[in-house]
Structure formats: structure tokens, C-alpha cells
Design a protein around this motif. Sequence first.
Motif: not given
Length: 92
Positions: A12-14, A22, A24, A26, A42, A67-68, A70-71, A74
Motif C-alpha cells: 500500500t502507499f499514500a 494508506s 492506495f 498496488v 513514473l 507522489y510519482f 512513491e507510486m 510501491a
Amino acid sequence: MSASIKTLGTVTFAPSGESQHSLFRVNPDVPLREALEHVSQLLFHAKMFALDAALEKDDRYAWASHYFSEMGKAIVDDLCLGEWPVAGSRRP
């Protein structure tokens, strides 16, 4: 070989709010190649936003880069949690 490696969908992230839940996750079952192609995009854009942030007086590009990144992290973390075949070994 890599066709059988897929995302697990566990990372998870964000994290958000006081409780840091979190927002979001994957998605599971994304093939390795597709996942890495997305990570590449990304991270490319994160790099471009980071450069723009360094040259600008405000932080709007810095947050996009954050944010990119972090995505992308993940996705890579999720792929790394899976089982990878040992180099040189063959599956039965």
C-alpha cells in the motif's frame, strides 16, 4: 520466465490523515514487464518534476515528483515480495 512473475497486490502507499491509513494499493496479477514499464514512466516523470522543482520558486513540481516516486517504489516493492526463480534453475 518473467511472464509468470506478477504483482502480489499487497503493498500500500499514500498514507493519509492522522491515522496514516494508506489510500492506495498496488493491483495484483500485473505481469512483470507491464509493471516495470509503468515504473519506468513514473520514475522518468518524477525525475523531470524534481528538476523543474529545483529550478522553480514554488513546490508544485516537488509534490508531483514525491507522489510519482512513491507510486514507483510501491510497485517495485510489491514485485520484490513475490517468489523469483533462481537463475539457472528450471521449473518442473
